[in-house]
Motif scaffolding. Structure first.
Motif, short mmCIF file in Angstrom:
data_model
loop_
_atom_site.label_atom_id
_atom_site.label_comp_id
_atom_site.label_asym_id
_atom_site.label_seq_id
_atom_site.Cartn_x
_atom_site.Cartn_y
_atom_site.Cartn_z
N VAL A 66 8.19 7.91 -2.31
CA VAL A 66 6.77 7.74 -2.64
C VAL A 66 6.58 6.47 -3.47
O VAL A 66 7.18 6.32 -4.53
CB VAL A 66 6.23 8.95 -3.43
CG1 VAL A 66 4.75 8.75 -3.76
CG2 VAL A 66 6.43 10.23 -2.64
N PHE B 51 3.65 3.84 -5.16
CA PHE B 51 2.24 3.64 -5.51
C PHE B 51 1.90 2.17 -5.31
O PHE B 51 2.67 1.29 -5.72
CB PHE B 51 1.99 4.06 -6.95
CG PHE B 51 2.18 5.53 -7.17
CD1 PHE B 51 1.20 6.43 -6.80
CD2 PHE B 51 3.36 6.02 -7.73
CE1 PHE B 51 1.37 7.80 -6.98
CE2 PHE B 51 3.54 7.38 -7.92
CZ PHE B 51 2.55 8.27 -7.54
N GLY C 4 -5.97 7.20 -4.47
CA GLY C 4 -5.53 8.46 -3.89
C GLY C 4 -5.39 8.43 -2.38
O GLY C 4 -4.91 9.38 -1.77
N THR D 283 -3.69 7.90 1.01
CA THR D 283 -2.25 7.90 1.31
C THR D 283 -1.98 7.42 2.72
O THR D 283 -2.83 7.52 3.61
CB THR D 283 -1.64 9.31 1.16
OG1 THR D 283 -2.31 10.21 2.07
CG2 THR D 283 -1.78 9.84 -0.26
N HIS E 270 1.33 7.70 5.45
CA HIS E 270 2.67 8.23 5.73
C HIS E 270 3.33 7.36 6.79
O HIS E 270 2.81 7.22 7.88
CB HIS E 270 2.50 9.69 6.21
CG HIS E 270 3.76 10.31 6.71
ND1 HIS E 270 3.78 11.34 7.62
CD2 HIS E 270 5.06 10.02 6.44
CE1 HIS E 270 5.02 11.67 7.88
NE2 HIS E 270 5.82 10.89 7.18
N VAL F 196 0.82 5.48 -1.65
CA VAL F 196 -0.37 6.04 -2.29
C VAL F 196 -1.11 4.91 -2.97
O VAL F 196 -0.55 4.20 -3.82
CB VAL F 196 0.00 7.11 -3.35
CG1 VAL F 196 -1.26 7.74 -3.93
CG2 VAL F 196 0.89 8.19 -2.74
N THR G 249 -3.47 3.16 -5.52
CA THR G 249 -4.03 3.41 -6.86
C THR G 249 -5.36 2.67 -7.00
O THR G 249 -5.92 2.59 -8.08
CB THR G 249 -3.06 2.95 -7.97
OG1 THR G 249 -2.82 1.55 -7.81
CG2 THR G 249 -1.76 3.70 -7.89
N ILE H 28 -5.36 10.52 -7.88
CA ILE H 28 -4.17 9.89 -7.28
C ILE H 28 -3.01 10.89 -7.26
O ILE H 28 -2.32 11.06 -6.25
CB ILE H 28 -3.79 8.61 -8.08
CG1 ILE H 28 -4.85 7.54 -7.86
CG2 ILE H 28 -2.40 8.12 -7.70
CD1 ILE H 28 -4.79 6.40 -8.86
N SER I 148 -3.69 13.83 -4.71
CA SER I 148 -3.49 13.54 -3.29
C SER I 148 -2.03 13.24 -2.98
O SER I 148 -1.58 13.52 -1.87
CB SER I 148 -4.44 12.44 -2.78
OG SER I 148 -4.37 11.33 -3.58
N THR I 149 -1.28 12.74 -3.94
CA THR I 149 0.16 12.57 -3.74
C THR I 149 0.82 13.93 -3.50
O THR I 149 1.59 14.11 -2.55
CB THR I 149 0.81 11.93 -4.99
OG1 THR I 149 0.14 10.71 -5.29
CG2 THR I 149 2.29 11.65 -4.77
N ILE J 175 9.91 9.88 -6.26
CA ILE J 175 8.65 9.25 -6.66
C ILE J 175 8.94 8.15 -7.68
O ILE J 175 9.59 8.39 -8.71
CB ILE J 175 7.67 10.28 -7.27
CG1 ILE J 175 7.40 11.41 -6.25
CG2 ILE J 175 6.37 9.61 -7.67
CD1 ILE J 175 6.42 12.47 -6.73
#
Ligand code: BES
Ligand code: MN
Ligand code: ZN
Length: 495
Positions: A19, A21, A56, A58, A60, A75, A77, A90, A93-94, A108
Protein backbone atom coordinates in the motif's frame (compact mmCIF):
# COMPACT_ATOMS: atom_id res chain seq x y z
CA UNK A 1 -5.70 -10.68 12.22
CA UNK A 2 -2.32 -9.38 13.18
CA UNK A 3 -0.84 -5.90 12.86
CA UNK A 4 2.96 -5.70 12.99
CA UNK A 5 5.06 -2.55 13.21
CA UNK A 6 8.51 -2.14 11.69
CA UNK A 7 10.61 0.96 12.03
CA UNK A 8 13.22 0.52 9.31
CA UNK A 9 12.98 1.30 5.58
CA UNK A 10 11.07 -1.14 3.40
CA UNK A 11 13.50 -3.43 1.60
CA UNK A 12 13.62 -6.98 0.26
CA UNK A 13 9.95 -7.50 0.84
CA UNK A 14 7.64 -10.16 -0.39
CA UNK A 15 4.02 -9.27 -0.06
CA UNK A 16 0.73 -9.95 -1.73
CA UNK A 17 -0.13 -6.26 -1.44
CA UNK A 18 1.93 -3.12 -1.02
CA UNK A 19 0.00 0.00 0.00
CA UNK A 20 1.47 3.32 -1.12
CA UNK A 21 0.02 6.74 -0.34
CA UNK A 22 0.26 9.25 -3.15
CA UNK A 23 0.25 12.98 -2.65
CA UNK A 24 -0.66 14.22 -6.11
CA UNK A 25 1.21 17.48 -5.53
CA UNK A 26 4.50 15.85 -4.56
CA UNK A 27 7.41 16.78 -6.83
CA UNK A 28 8.45 13.21 -7.38
CA UNK A 29 6.81 9.81 -7.01
CA UNK A 30 9.69 7.38 -6.63
CA UNK A 31 9.73 4.53 -4.13
CA UNK A 32 13.07 3.09 -3.07
CA UNK A 33 11.52 -0.34 -2.49
CA UNK A 34 10.40 -0.64 -6.14
CA UNK A 35 12.32 -1.34 -9.31
CA UNK A 36 12.94 1.40 -11.86
CA UNK A 37 10.45 -0.02 -14.32
CA UNK A 38 7.79 -0.32 -11.64
CA UNK A 39 8.40 3.25 -10.50
CA UNK A 40 8.12 4.41 -14.08
CA UNK A 41 4.82 2.59 -14.52
CA UNK A 42 3.39 4.19 -11.34
CA UNK A 43 4.55 7.65 -12.40
CA UNK A 44 2.82 7.37 -15.73
CA UNK A 45 -0.42 6.08 -14.13
CA UNK A 46 -0.40 9.00 -11.73
CA UNK A 47 0.49 11.50 -14.46
CA UNK A 48 -2.35 10.47 -16.71
CA UNK A 49 -4.79 10.84 -13.80
CA UNK A 50 -5.80 7.21 -13.16
CA UNK A 51 -5.70 7.67 -9.39
CA UNK A 52 -7.49 11.00 -9.23
CA UNK A 53 -6.93 13.58 -6.54
CA UNK A 54 -9.78 13.06 -4.08
CA UNK A 55 -8.49 12.10 -0.63
CA UNK A 56 -9.12 8.38 -0.14
CA UNK A 57 -9.43 7.50 -3.83
CA UNK A 58 -7.82 4.09 -4.38
CA UNK A 59 -6.35 2.28 -7.37
CA UNK A 60 -5.66 -1.46 -7.28
CA UNK A 61 -2.84 -2.52 -9.61
CA UNK A 62 -2.37 -6.28 -10.04
CA UNK A 63 1.23 -7.02 -10.99
CA UNK A 64 2.76 -9.85 -12.92
CA UNK A 65 6.19 -8.46 -13.69
CA UNK A 66 7.45 -8.36 -10.12
CA UNK A 67 8.29 -11.57 -8.39
CA UNK A 68 8.06 -10.22 -4.86
CA UNK A 69 4.91 -8.12 -4.90
CA UNK A 70 1.60 -9.38 -6.26
CA UNK A 71 -0.22 -6.07 -6.31
CA UNK A 72 0.04 -2.44 -5.35
CA UNK A 73 -2.75 -0.44 -3.80
CA UNK A 74 -2.38 3.27 -4.43
CA UNK A 75 -4.28 5.59 -2.10
CA UNK A 76 -4.60 9.24 -2.97
CA UNK A 77 -4.05 11.69 -0.13
CA UNK A 78 -5.41 14.44 -2.36
CA UNK A 79 -3.86 17.86 -2.58
CA UNK A 80 -2.32 19.70 0.37
CA UNK A 81 -3.45 20.62 2.91
CA UNK A 82 -5.47 17.70 4.24
CA UNK A 83 -7.55 18.23 7.38
CA UNK A 84 -8.21 15.61 10.08
CA UNK A 85 -11.57 14.58 8.62
CA UNK A 86 -10.00 13.96 5.22
CA UNK A 87 -7.21 11.99 6.90
CA UNK A 88 -9.85 9.75 8.52
CA UNK A 89 -11.43 9.26 5.10
CA UNK A 90 -8.06 8.23 3.64
CA UNK A 91 -7.62 5.60 6.35
CA UNK A 92 -11.20 4.32 6.04
CA UNK A 93 -10.94 3.80 2.31
CA UNK A 94 -7.54 2.13 2.64
CA UNK A 95 -8.99 -0.35 5.12
CA UNK A 96 -12.09 -0.93 2.96
CA UNK A 97 -10.01 -1.51 -0.16
CA UNK A 98 -7.82 -4.06 1.65
CA UNK A 99 -10.94 -5.95 2.68
CA UNK A 100 -12.33 -6.08 -0.86
CA UNK A 101 -9.06 -7.06 -2.56
CA UNK A 102 -9.06 -10.41 -0.71
CA UNK A 103 -5.36 -10.33 -0.01
CA UNK A 104 -3.86 -12.36 2.81
CA UNK A 105 -1.13 -9.96 3.77
CA UNK A 106 -0.31 -6.34 3.17
CA UNK A 107 2.46 -3.86 3.78
CA UNK A 108 1.57 -0.25 4.41
CA UNK A 109 4.16 2.46 3.95
CA UNK A 110 3.28 4.99 6.64
CA UNK A 111 6.05 7.33 5.53
CA UNK A 112 3.74 8.42 2.74
CA UNK A 113 1.36 10.02 5.22
CA UNK A 114 3.69 11.29 7.93
CA UNK A 115 2.94 14.89 7.00
CA UNK A 116 -0.79 14.52 7.78
CA UNK A 117 -2.24 16.46 10.74
CA UNK A 118 -2.15 14.32 13.89
CA UNK A 119 -0.09 11.65 12.14
CA UNK A 120 0.37 9.64 15.34
CA UNK A 121 -3.36 9.68 16.01
CA UNK A 122 -4.04 8.61 12.44
CA UNK A 123 -1.69 5.63 12.80
CA UNK A 124 -3.52 4.59 15.95
CA UNK A 125 -6.84 4.85 14.12
CA UNK A 126 -5.46 2.83 11.20
CA UNK A 127 -4.37 -0.01 13.50
CA UNK A 128 -7.78 0.09 15.23
CA UNK A 129 -9.72 -0.06 11.97
CA UNK A 130 -7.56 -2.83 10.50
CA UNK A 131 -8.41 -5.02 13.48
CA UNK A 132 -12.06 -3.94 13.60
CA UNK A 133 -12.58 -4.51 9.87
CA UNK A 134 -11.45 -8.11 10.20
CA UNK A 135 -14.42 -8.94 12.45
CA UNK A 136 -16.72 -11.66 11.24
CA UNK A 137 -19.70 -13.17 13.03
CA UNK A 138 -18.96 -16.88 13.00
CA UNK A 139 -21.01 -18.50 15.75
CA UNK A 140 -23.56 -20.04 13.43
CA UNK A 141 -21.74 -20.86 10.22
CA UNK A 142 -24.05 -20.54 7.29
CA UNK A 143 -24.47 -23.75 5.30
CA UNK A 144 -22.16 -23.05 2.34
CA UNK A 145 -23.79 -25.61 0.04
CA UNK A 146 -26.88 -23.38 0.04
CA UNK A 147 -24.94 -20.31 -1.02
CA UNK A 148 -24.84 -19.81 -4.78
CA UNK A 149 -21.94 -17.40 -4.83
CA UNK A 150 -18.58 -18.88 -3.97
CA UNK A 151 -16.92 -16.34 -1.71
CA UNK A 152 -13.16 -16.01 -1.71
CA UNK A 153 -12.01 -17.43 1.59
CA UNK A 154 -8.82 -15.38 1.47
CA UNK A 155 -8.84 -13.26 4.58
CA UNK A 156 -6.49 -10.47 5.47
CA UNK A 157 -4.24 -12.07 8.06
CA UNK A 158 -1.16 -9.93 8.50
CA UNK A 159 -0.62 -6.23 7.98
CA UNK A 160 2.85 -4.79 8.44
CA UNK A 161 3.11 -1.07 9.06
CA UNK A 162 6.43 0.49 8.08
CA UNK A 163 7.56 3.81 9.45
CA UNK A 164 10.99 5.30 10.04
CA UNK A 165 11.79 6.63 13.48
CA UNK A 166 9.17 7.86 15.99
CA UNK A 167 9.26 5.39 18.88
CA UNK A 168 6.05 6.73 20.41
CA UNK A 169 4.21 5.44 17.37
CA UNK A 170 4.57 1.87 18.59
CA UNK A 171 2.75 2.73 21.79
CA UNK A 172 -0.09 4.41 19.91
CA UNK A 173 -0.40 1.54 17.47
CA UNK A 174 -0.70 -0.88 20.42
CA UNK A 175 -3.54 1.28 21.70
CA UNK A 176 -5.22 1.11 18.32
CA UNK A 177 -4.87 -2.67 18.22
CA UNK A 178 -6.29 -3.10 21.73
CA UNK A 179 -9.16 -0.74 20.88
CA UNK A 180 -9.85 -2.82 17.77
CA UNK A 181 -9.99 -5.98 19.87
CA UNK A 182 -12.40 -4.26 22.26
CA UNK A 183 -14.59 -3.13 19.37
CA UNK A 184 -14.75 -6.70 18.07
CA UNK A 185 -15.79 -8.04 21.48
CA UNK A 186 -18.59 -5.47 21.56
CA UNK A 187 -19.69 -6.32 18.02
CA UNK A 188 -19.77 -10.02 18.73
CA UNK A 189 -21.80 -9.76 21.93
CA UNK A 190 -24.18 -7.38 20.19
CA UNK A 191 -24.71 -9.63 17.20
CA UNK A 192 -25.42 -12.74 19.27
CA UNK A 193 -29.15 -13.53 19.33
CA UNK A 194 -31.25 -13.05 22.44
CA UNK A 195 -31.65 -16.78 23.00
CA UNK A 196 -27.87 -17.11 23.40
CA UNK A 197 -26.81 -13.79 24.86
CA UNK A 198 -28.90 -13.75 28.04
CA UNK A 199 -28.07 -11.92 31.29
CA UNK A 200 -26.49 -15.17 32.53
CA UNK A 201 -24.40 -15.43 29.37
CA UNK A 202 -23.13 -11.85 29.84
CA UNK A 203 -22.21 -12.72 33.43
CA UNK A 204 -20.30 -15.81 32.25
CA UNK A 205 -18.40 -13.77 29.66
CA UNK A 206 -17.51 -11.15 32.28
CA UNK A 207 -16.39 -13.88 34.66
CA UNK A 208 -14.11 -15.45 32.08
CA UNK A 209 -12.55 -12.06 31.22
CA UNK A 210 -11.80 -11.51 34.92
CA UNK A 211 -10.42 -15.00 35.51
CA UNK A 212 -7.90 -14.54 32.69
CA UNK A 213 -6.48 -11.30 34.09
CA UNK A 214 -4.92 -10.89 37.51
CA UNK A 215 -5.81 -7.21 38.02
CA UNK A 216 -9.50 -8.04 37.51
CA UNK A 217 -12.17 -9.22 39.90
CA UNK A 218 -15.71 -10.32 39.20
CA UNK A 219 -19.04 -10.28 40.94
CA UNK A 220 -22.62 -10.81 39.79
CA UNK A 221 -25.74 -10.19 41.85
CA UNK A 222 -28.80 -12.33 41.13
CA UNK A 223 -32.41 -11.39 41.76
CA UNK A 224 -32.34 -12.54 45.39
CA UNK A 225 -29.48 -10.19 46.16
CA UNK A 226 -31.05 -7.37 44.14
CA UNK A 227 -34.19 -7.77 46.24
CA UNK A 228 -32.15 -7.50 49.45
CA UNK A 229 -30.69 -4.22 48.14
CA UNK A 230 -34.19 -2.92 47.36
CA UNK A 231 -33.46 -2.62 43.65
CA UNK A 232 -37.15 -2.82 42.82
CA UNK A 233 -36.96 -0.65 39.70
CA UNK A 234 -34.41 -3.09 38.23
CA UNK A 235 -36.47 -6.10 39.32
CA UNK A 236 -39.69 -4.66 37.86
CA UNK A 237 -38.11 -5.16 34.42
CA UNK A 238 -36.54 -8.57 35.01
CA UNK A 239 -39.66 -10.13 36.51
CA UNK A 240 -41.46 -10.52 33.17
CA UNK A 241 -38.89 -13.03 31.98
CA UNK A 242 -37.77 -16.49 33.07
CA UNK A 243 -34.18 -15.33 32.47
CA UNK A 244 -32.77 -14.11 35.76
CA UNK A 245 -31.74 -10.43 35.88
CA UNK A 246 -28.09 -9.86 36.83
CA UNK A 247 -26.06 -6.90 38.02
CA UNK A 248 -22.55 -7.67 36.82
CA UNK A 249 -19.48 -5.97 38.29
CA UNK A 250 -16.03 -6.10 36.70
CA UNK A 251 -13.32 -4.37 38.69
CA UNK A 252 -9.96 -3.48 37.18
CA UNK A 253 -7.31 -2.14 39.51
CA UNK A 254 -4.45 -0.60 37.55
CA UNK A 255 -3.79 2.25 39.97
CA UNK A 256 -3.40 2.56 43.73
CA UNK A 257 -6.16 0.92 45.74
CA UNK A 258 -7.09 4.29 47.24
CA UNK A 259 -7.59 6.05 43.88
CA UNK A 260 -11.22 6.78 43.03
CA UNK A 261 -12.37 4.64 40.11
CA UNK A 262 -13.85 5.52 36.75
CA UNK A 263 -17.10 3.62 36.49
CA UNK A 264 -18.75 2.52 33.24
CA UNK A 265 -22.37 1.41 33.43
CA UNK A 266 -23.88 -0.43 30.48
CA UNK A 267 -27.54 -1.05 29.70
CA UNK A 268 -27.77 -4.80 29.15
CA UNK A 269 -31.34 -5.53 28.05
CA UNK A 270 -30.59 -8.75 26.19
CA UNK A 271 -33.94 -8.50 24.44
CA UNK A 272 -36.43 -5.64 24.61
CA UNK A 273 -39.91 -6.67 23.48
CA UNK A 274 -41.30 -3.65 25.35
CA UNK A 275 -42.96 -5.70 28.08
CA UNK A 276 -46.75 -5.26 28.40
CA UNK A 277 -46.33 -2.01 26.40
CA UNK A 278 -45.40 -4.38 23.59
CA UNK A 279 -43.39 -3.08 20.64
CA UNK A 280 -44.74 -3.43 17.08
CA UNK A 281 -43.49 -6.40 15.03
CA UNK A 282 -41.35 -4.89 12.27
CA UNK A 283 -37.64 -4.85 13.11
CA UNK A 284 -38.31 -6.12 16.63
CA UNK A 285 -35.45 -8.60 16.08
CA UNK A 286 -33.10 -5.61 16.33
CA UNK A 287 -33.96 -5.33 20.00
CA UNK A 288 -31.39 -8.06 20.61
CA UNK A 289 -29.04 -5.06 20.29
CA UNK A 290 -30.53 -3.46 23.40
CA UNK A 291 -27.51 -4.73 25.33
CA UNK A 292 -24.96 -2.84 23.22
CA UNK A 293 -24.19 -0.50 26.11
CA UNK A 294 -23.23 -3.56 28.15
CA UNK A 295 -21.27 -4.89 25.17
CA UNK A 296 -19.30 -1.63 24.98
CA UNK A 297 -18.41 -2.00 28.66
CA UNK A 298 -17.15 -5.54 28.00
CA UNK A 299 -15.19 -4.35 24.96
CA UNK A 300 -13.64 -1.46 26.88
CA UNK A 301 -12.69 -3.70 29.82
CA UNK A 302 -11.10 -6.14 27.32
CA UNK A 303 -8.94 -3.30 26.00
CA UNK A 304 -8.02 -2.37 29.60
CA UNK A 305 -6.88 -5.96 30.14
CA UNK A 306 -4.65 -5.71 27.09
CA UNK A 307 -3.16 -2.27 27.83
CA UNK A 308 -3.15 -2.30 31.64
CA UNK A 309 -3.24 1.48 32.14
CA UNK A 310 -2.49 2.93 35.59
CA UNK A 311 -6.08 3.75 36.59
CA UNK A 312 -8.93 2.00 38.35
CA UNK A 313 -11.94 1.18 36.23
CA UNK A 314 -15.13 -0.57 37.26
CA UNK A 315 -17.47 -1.91 34.60
CA UNK A 316 -21.05 -2.44 35.74
CA UNK A 317 -23.66 -4.15 33.59
CA UNK A 318 -27.39 -4.02 34.33
CA UNK A 319 -28.63 -7.13 32.53
CA UNK A 320 -32.25 -8.24 32.15
CA UNK A 321 -34.75 -9.28 29.51
CA UNK A 322 -37.87 -7.14 28.94
CA UNK A 323 -40.79 -9.38 27.99
CA UNK A 324 -44.57 -9.43 28.41
CA UNK A 325 -45.87 -12.25 30.60
CA UNK A 326 -48.27 -12.99 33.44
CA UNK A 327 -45.53 -11.92 35.81
CA UNK A 328 -44.58 -8.73 34.02
CA UNK A 329 -44.99 -5.15 35.31
CA UNK A 330 -48.06 -3.29 34.07
CA UNK A 331 -48.53 0.34 33.06
CA UNK A 332 -49.51 2.21 36.21
CA UNK A 333 -47.49 0.00 38.55
CA UNK A 334 -45.49 1.89 41.17
CA UNK A 335 -42.12 0.69 42.45
CA UNK A 336 -39.73 1.96 45.11
CA UNK A 337 -36.20 2.25 43.76
CA UNK A 338 -33.07 1.51 45.78
CA UNK A 339 -32.68 5.28 46.36
CA UNK A 340 -36.10 5.37 48.05
CA UNK A 341 -37.57 7.38 45.19
CA UNK A 342 -40.91 5.97 43.98
CA UNK A 343 -41.51 5.54 40.26
CA UNK A 344 -44.78 5.21 38.39
CA UNK A 345 -44.19 2.93 35.40
CA UNK A 346 -46.40 4.52 32.75
CA UNK A 347 -44.77 2.61 29.91
CA UNK A 348 -43.02 -0.72 30.43
CA UNK A 349 -41.03 -0.09 27.24
CA UNK A 350 -39.10 2.66 29.02
CA UNK A 351 -37.24 -0.11 30.86
CA UNK A 352 -33.61 0.93 30.32
CA UNK A 353 -33.85 3.82 32.75
CA UNK A 354 -35.47 1.51 35.34
CA UNK A 355 -32.55 -0.92 35.43
CA UNK A 356 -30.00 1.90 35.18
CA UNK A 357 -31.39 4.07 37.97
CA UNK A 358 -30.91 1.36 40.59
CA UNK A 359 -27.47 0.55 39.20
CA UNK A 360 -26.51 4.23 39.53
CA UNK A 361 -27.56 4.19 43.19
CA UNK A 362 -25.60 0.97 43.71
CA UNK A 363 -22.50 2.63 42.19
CA UNK A 364 -22.45 5.38 44.87
CA UNK A 365 -20.60 2.99 47.22
CA UNK A 366 -17.54 3.06 44.91
CA UNK A 367 -17.13 6.84 45.50
CA UNK A 368 -16.35 7.19 41.81
CA UNK A 369 -14.32 9.93 40.18
CA UNK A 370 -16.57 9.77 37.13
CA UNK A 371 -19.53 7.61 36.05
CA UNK A 372 -20.38 7.14 32.38
CA UNK A 373 -23.49 5.18 31.47
CA UNK A 374 -23.89 3.82 27.97
CA UNK A 375 -27.36 2.87 26.77
CA UNK A 376 -29.49 2.22 23.69
CA UNK A 377 -32.01 4.28 25.57
CA UNK A 378 -34.38 6.12 23.24
CA UNK A 379 -35.67 5.83 19.70
CA UNK A 380 -35.97 9.63 19.93
CA UNK A 381 -32.18 9.87 19.85
CA UNK A 382 -32.23 8.49 16.30
CA UNK A 383 -34.74 11.19 15.37
CA UNK A 384 -32.51 13.87 16.89
CA UNK A 385 -29.03 12.78 15.77
CA UNK A 386 -29.50 10.02 13.21
CA UNK A 387 -26.89 7.31 13.04
CA UNK A 388 -23.78 9.49 13.07
CA UNK A 389 -23.37 10.80 16.58
CA UNK A 390 -24.24 9.38 19.98
CA UNK A 391 -26.23 11.59 22.34
CA UNK A 392 -24.34 12.98 25.33
CA UNK A 393 -25.85 14.43 28.48
CA UNK A 394 -23.87 15.33 31.58
CA UNK A 395 -24.00 17.11 34.90
CA UNK A 396 -20.39 18.24 34.46
CA UNK A 397 -19.16 20.58 31.71
CA UNK A 398 -15.51 19.50 31.87
CA UNK A 399 -16.41 15.82 31.54
CA UNK A 400 -18.74 16.61 28.62
CA UNK A 401 -16.02 18.63 26.87
CA UNK A 402 -13.48 15.84 27.31
CA UNK A 403 -15.82 13.24 25.85
CA UNK A 404 -16.67 15.47 22.89
CA UNK A 405 -12.98 16.04 22.11
CA UNK A 406 -11.94 12.42 22.56
CA UNK A 407 -14.83 11.40 20.33
CA UNK A 408 -13.58 13.65 17.55
CA UNK A 409 -10.03 12.35 17.86
CA UNK A 410 -11.07 8.70 17.36
CA UNK A 411 -13.95 9.29 14.91
CA UNK A 412 -16.53 8.10 17.46
CA UNK A 413 -18.38 11.36 17.89
CA UNK A 414 -20.97 12.54 20.41
CA UNK A 415 -23.25 15.58 20.52
CA UNK A 416 -24.31 17.15 23.77
CA UNK A 417 -27.97 17.71 24.58
CA UNK A 418 -29.18 19.80 27.54
CA UNK A 419 -30.63 18.63 30.84
CA UNK A 420 -32.56 20.78 33.28
CA UNK A 421 -35.56 21.53 35.38
CA UNK A 422 -37.83 22.44 32.47
CA UNK A 423 -37.43 18.97 31.02
CA UNK A 424 -37.41 17.16 34.36
CA UNK A 425 -40.87 18.64 35.02
CA UNK A 426 -42.23 16.49 32.20
CA UNK A 427 -41.59 13.45 34.42
CA UNK A 428 -43.98 14.56 37.19
CA UNK A 429 -46.48 11.95 38.41
CA UNK A 430 -49.75 12.32 40.34
CA UNK A 431 -49.04 9.14 42.28
CA UNK A 432 -45.27 8.76 42.79
CA UNK A 433 -42.07 10.84 43.04
CA UNK A 434 -41.73 10.63 39.27
CA UNK A 435 -42.98 8.78 36.19
CA UNK A 436 -40.73 6.76 33.94
CA UNK A 437 -41.71 8.67 30.79
CA UNK A 438 -41.99 12.38 29.99
CA UNK A 439 -44.24 12.37 26.93
CA UNK A 440 -43.31 12.74 23.26
CA UNK A 441 -41.36 16.04 23.28
CA UNK A 442 -37.59 15.71 23.81
CA UNK A 443 -37.71 11.99 24.61
CA UNK A 444 -33.93 11.62 24.74
CA UNK A 445 -33.52 14.51 27.13
CA UNK A 446 -36.30 13.48 29.52
CA UNK A 447 -34.74 10.00 29.68
CA UNK A 448 -31.43 11.71 30.55
CA UNK A 449 -33.20 13.81 33.18
CA UNK A 450 -34.73 10.70 34.70
CA UNK A 451 -31.24 9.21 35.15
CA UNK A 452 -29.75 12.50 36.35
CA UNK A 453 -31.96 12.27 39.47
CA UNK A 454 -30.00 9.17 40.47
CA UNK A 455 -26.57 10.61 39.63
CA UNK A 456 -26.54 13.67 41.86
CA UNK A 457 -23.64 12.58 44.05
CA UNK A 458 -20.99 12.17 41.33
CA UNK A 459 -19.66 13.50 38.02
CA UNK A 460 -21.77 11.73 35.47
CA UNK A 461 -22.23 11.49 31.73
CA UNK A 462 -24.88 9.57 29.83
CA UNK A 463 -24.30 8.30 26.28
CA UNK A 464 -27.44 7.43 24.30
CA UNK A 465 -26.17 5.06 21.60
CA UNK A 466 -29.57 4.09 20.14
CA UNK A 467 -28.55 5.40 16.73
CA UNK A 468 -24.90 4.41 16.65
CA UNK A 469 -24.58 0.95 18.24
CA UNK A 470 -25.72 -1.05 15.21
CA UNK A 471 -26.59 -0.80 11.55
CA UNK A 472 -29.89 -2.01 10.07
CA UNK A 473 -30.86 -3.43 6.70
CA UNK A 474 -28.43 -5.27 4.46
CA UNK A 475 -25.49 -4.18 6.59
CA UNK A 476 -27.17 -5.31 9.81
CA UNK A 477 -24.45 -5.66 12.40
CA UNK A 478 -23.23 -4.13 15.64
CA UNK A 479 -20.70 -1.32 15.19
CA UNK A 480 -18.75 -1.66 18.42
CA UNK A 481 -19.40 1.99 19.24
CA UNK A 482 -18.57 3.73 21.55
CA UNK A 483 -15.66 1.48 22.60
CA UNK A 484 -13.10 3.70 20.83
CA UNK A 485 -14.38 6.76 22.67
CA UNK A 486 -14.42 5.03 26.08
CA UNK A 487 -11.00 3.37 25.77
CA UNK A 488 -9.33 6.59 24.68
CA UNK A 489 -11.08 8.68 27.30
CA UNK A 490 -9.84 6.30 30.00
CA UNK A 491 -6.30 6.18 28.56
CA UNK A 492 -6.18 9.97 28.63
CA UNK A 493 -6.72 9.68 32.40
CA UNK A 494 -3.81 7.30 32.99
CA UNK A 495 -0.56 9.21 33.35
N1 BES B 1 -34.40 0.13 23.62
C1 BES B 1 -35.40 1.09 23.38
C2 BES B 1 -34.89 2.30 22.59
C3 BES B 1 -34.59 2.04 21.13
C4 BES B 1 -35.63 1.91 20.22
C5 BES B 1 -33.30 2.01 20.69
C6 BES B 1 -35.35 1.71 18.88
C7 BES B 1 -33.02 1.84 19.34
C8 BES B 1 -34.05 1.68 18.44
C9 BES B 1 -35.96 1.61 24.69
O1 BES B 1 -36.05 0.68 25.70
C10 BES B 1 -37.34 2.07 24.41
O2 BES B 1 -38.17 1.26 24.09
N2 BES B 1 -37.57 3.37 24.53
C11 BES B 1 -38.84 3.93 24.26
C12 BES B 1 -39.10 4.99 25.29
C13 BES B 1 -40.52 5.51 25.27
C14 BES B 1 -41.46 4.43 25.73
C15 BES B 1 -40.60 6.70 26.19
C16 BES B 1 -38.83 4.53 22.85
O3 BES B 1 -37.79 5.07 22.45
O4 BES B 1 -39.82 4.38 22.16
MN1 MN C 1 -37.85 -0.43 25.65
ZN1 ZN D 1 -34.73 -0.86 25.61
Amino acid sequence: MEVIVKSHPIENITSSCLVLFININAADHTFACLSNSCNEMLRSLIKRGDLGNKPGKTLHIPLSMMKDIDRILLVSTGRDPVDFKAAIKIIDSTVNALQTIHTEDAIIDLNGINYLPDFANICQYLAQQLIASSYKFSHFNKNTTHNQEPVSDKKLQTVTLFHSGQDQLNELISRGIATGHGINVAKDLGNLPGNVCTPTYLAEEAKSLCSKNSAFSFDALGEKQLKKLNMNAFLSVAKGSVEEGKLIIIEYQGGEKTEAPYVLLGKGITFDAGGISLKPGPKMDEMKYDMCGAASVMGTMTAMAELKPAINVIGVIAAAENLPSGGASKPGDIVTSMSGRTIEILNTDAEGRLVLCDALTYIEQFKPQVVIDIATLTGACIVALGHHMSGLMSNNDKLAEELINTGKSVNDTVWRLPLGELYTKQLESNFADCANIGGPPAGTITAGCFLAQFAETFNWAHLDIAGTAWKSGKEKSATGRPVALLVNYLLSKAV
